[in-house]
Design a protein around this motif. Structure first.
Motif, PDB file in Angstrom:
ATOM      1  N   GLU B 234       0.806  -1.310   0.188  1.00 28.39           N
ATOM      2  CA  GLU B 234       0.017   0.000   0.281  1.00 28.39           C
ATOM      3  C   GLU B 234       0.840   1.143   0.018  1.00 28.39           C
ATOM      4  O   GLU B 234       2.035   1.059   0.171  1.00 28.39           O
ATOM      5  CB  GLU B 234      -0.696   0.029   1.429  1.00 28.39           C
ATOM      6  N   HIS B 235       0.362   2.183  -0.358  1.00 33.51           N
ATOM      7  CA  HIS B 235       0.995   3.585  -0.473  1.00 33.51           C
ATOM      8  C   HIS B 235       1.117   4.089   1.120  1.00 33.51           C
ATOM      9  O   HIS B 235       0.525   3.731   2.235  1.00 33.51           O
ATOM     10  CB  HIS B 235       0.076   4.645  -1.225  1.00 33.51           C
ATOM     11  N   ASN B 236       2.295   4.862   1.338  1.00 36.68           N
ATOM     12  CA  ASN B 236       2.287   5.379   2.680  1.00 36.68           C
ATOM     13  C   ASN B 236       1.499   6.426   2.836  1.00 36.68           C
ATOM     14  O   ASN B 236       0.785   7.017   1.740  1.00 36.68           O
ATOM     15  CB  ASN B 236       3.847   5.633   2.953  1.00 36.68           C
ATOM     16  N   ALA B 237       1.416   7.193   3.885  1.00 33.62           N
ATOM     17  CA  ALA B 237       0.408   8.238   4.070  1.00 33.62           C
ATOM     18  C   ALA B 237       0.540   9.497   3.224  1.00 33.62           C
ATOM     19  O   ALA B 237      -0.394  10.008   2.273  1.00 33.62           O
ATOM     20  CB  ALA B 237       0.375   8.916   5.808  1.00 33.62           C
ATOM     21  N   ALA B 238       1.954   9.935   2.867  1.00 34.79           N
ATOM     22  CA  ALA B 238       2.271  10.905   2.037  1.00 34.79           C
ATOM     23  C   ALA B 238       1.976  10.557   0.622  1.00 34.79           C
ATOM     24  O   ALA B 238       2.583  11.511  -0.510  1.00 34.79           O
ATOM     25  CB  ALA B 238       3.577  11.588   2.500  1.00 34.79           C
ATOM     26  N   LYS B 239       1.841   9.213   0.210  1.00 37.76           N
ATOM     27  CA  LYS B 239       1.703   8.652  -1.018  1.00 37.76           C
ATOM     28  C   LYS B 239       3.275   8.922  -1.847  1.00 37.76           C
ATOM     29  O   LYS B 239       3.269   9.152  -3.073  1.00 37.76           O
ATOM     30  CB  LYS B 239       0.735   9.386  -1.965  1.00 37.76           C
ATOM     31  N   THR B 240       4.214   9.032  -0.914  1.00 33.76           N
ATOM     32  CA  THR B 240       5.747   9.233  -1.647  1.00 33.76           C
ATOM     33  C   THR B 240       6.337   7.800  -1.859  1.00 33.76           C
ATOM     34  O   THR B 240       7.255   7.550  -2.480  1.00 33.76           O
ATOM     35  CB  THR B 240       6.661   9.847  -0.716  1.00 33.76           C
ATOM     36  N   ALA B 241       5.928   6.636  -1.163  1.00 26.64           N
ATOM     37  CA  ALA B 241       6.530   5.290  -1.425  1.00 26.64           C
ATOM     38  C   ALA B 241       5.478   4.499  -1.138  1.00 26.64           C
ATOM     39  O   ALA B 241       4.475   4.609  -0.417  1.00 26.64           O
ATOM     40  CB  ALA B 241       7.624   5.116  -0.271  1.00 26.64           C
TER      41      ALA B 241
END
Lengths: 171, 282
Positions: B234-241
């Motif tokens: 899944e994406h992390n909270a900031a959708k950076t990784a």
């Protein structure tokens, strides 16, 4: 209770000296003087071993918390509390009677007293440094640390013991 | 009952001392992984002998499975060797050619070893192997299974035994990369299930997929050592990784035979890194 006040002061003094002075002196890597075992060693010999054990536990825990020893100080101090009567007998030939009303340590000759302190320091330092390194790979360095540090600790303990015993004897 | 109370009264001081000392030593031993591993490697010198006897019996009953796995492994190696011979136009190596192969220059050396004892039910697990300093085993050597799945790396050695920091230890961290596109990530065990680890910092451009293999990326290990396969991501909270949950490729609780891997250039790499660090600090 009042008669133990001197011991409380001695404990506080040695604890502060150890944490704020001796542990911050960096003479050499293999030289680390430790005075706090004196708190246990100079307790009245007539005091029951169970109380000495609890004092050693308290001092060890306080040291562990103060300098982050993670149980090392406690583990190395407790055996000293357990064997100090036997150690006194082995070094001075004096047997401790728990019913004795007069303090035994002030009645010892200074040479006998210092022999008792020196051997106890050596045993304590040997256990402490062995537990700290947990290795015999550099045996020569370990032995150098034990003997040099025990010698320096005993030399510093000499005037402290002399002064304290003189104060106890006066009382 | 009266006699028991009398007996306890007589020895209560020794019991009290043993209790206090035991608690202090236990606390000290578990305070840092270094202490834990050091004490473990000391105690295994004695305990290893008895554990060894027990595991010998276990080995006897698992021989058919091991033989099957070794036969499969030999088949793969034979195929690889044949391909190498064909590539270099050599039919069969004669003794002079074998002697000419300089084994000192080999990049990775492998030492077969067996598990003496291990735990998988704690937050900080350790594995003890039956090879030690006398067998040229040193700290920082990698440990893998014979079919190239990650186990961990050596952290301390006694004369005859060595202690492994396995992937199932919350202090363990290792670099990883997707086997398909070599995107980097870092892999860490959170201490929950002994069958799953987490991969963090996986690039958003990595295109992870369920079932994709994640390899170890470390100076201690050769290429192609599998950590596990992606179970979910899944994406992390900031959708950076991406963060991914990996199913471990190996079941550490049934670990038996392992290979200790020595990267003969590891010391050189470490030295170079230290020198570079010093130069940067200046």
């Amino acid at each position: 209770m009042y008669k133990y006040l001197s011991y409380v002061w001695l404990a506080l003094l040695l604890f502060v000296a150890q944490v704020f002075l001796l542990d911050n002196i960096s003479i050499a890597m293999w030289l680390r003087p430790m005075l706090f075992p004196l708190i246990v060693l100079l307790l009245p010999m007539e005091l029951r071993t169970v109380w000495v054990l609890f004092v050693a536990l308290g001092v060890g825990l306080a040291m562990d918390l103060a300098v982050g020893g993670s149980g090392l100080y406690t583990a190395s101090l407790l055996p000293l509390a357990m064997i100090r009567s036997t150690l006194l007998y082995a070094t001075t030939g004096r047997y401790v009677e728990h019913s004795d009303q007069t303090a035994l340590l002030p009645r010892l000759a200074m040479r006998q007293l210092m022999l008792y302190v020196a051997v106890a320091m050596l045993l304590h330092h040997a256990l402490f440094f062995f537990l700290e390194t947990l290795s015999l790979a550099s045996l020569s360095t370990l032995l150098l640390r034990i003997f040099a540090s025990a010698l320096l600790s005993t030399l510093i303990a000499l005037p402290v013991t002399r002064l304290f015993i003189a104060k106890i004897a006066v009382k | 009952m009266q006699r028991l109370i009398e007996f306890i009264k007589r020895i209560y001081l020794v019991l009290l001392f043993l209790l206090m000392e035991g608690v202090a030593l236990w606390y000290y031993a578990t305070a840092t992984p270094y202490n834990e591993a050091k004490i473990l490697s000391r105690t295994t010198a004695v305990g290893g002998f008895f554990s060894g006897m027990v595991t010998d019996v276990g080995h006897f009953f698992s021989l058919p499975d091991e033989n099957r796995m070794l036969t499969e492994r030999i088949a793969v190696l034979e195929q690889t060797l044949q391909r190498e011979r064909e590539l270099h136009g050599i039919d069969v190596l004669d003794s002079a050619q074998v002697a000419a192969l300089n084994m000192d220059n080999i990049h990775y050396r492998y030492y077969p070893s067996r598990v003496t004892s291990m735990t998988t039910n704690r937050q900080r697990n350790f594995v003890v192997l039956d090879k030690g300093a006398e067998d040229d085993i040193k700290p920082n050597m990698g440990v893998i299974t014979p079919d190239r799945k990650l186990v961990g790396y050596i952290i301390s050695c006694s004369r005859h035994y060595s202690v492994v920091l396995p992937i199932l230890n919350t202090e363990f961290n290792i670099g990883g990369r997707l086997a398909d596109n070599r995107s980097a990530c870092s892999v860490h065990w959170l201490g929950d299930s002994p069958h799953y680890v987490e991969a963090f910092d996986l690039s958003t451009y990595a295109n992870p997929a369920v079932g994709m293999a994640v390899e170890a990326s470390s100076e201690r290990l050769p290429d192609g050592v599998i950590i596990g396969h992606i179970e979910s991501f899944e994406h992390n909270a900031a959708k950076t990784a991406y963060s991914a949950r990996l199913k471990l490729a190996t079941d550490l609780s049934s670990l038996d035979n392992v290979l200790i891997v020595e990267n003969t250039h590891y010391g050189e790499i470490e030295e170079l890194l230290k020198t570079t660090e010093k130069q940067r600090q200046k």
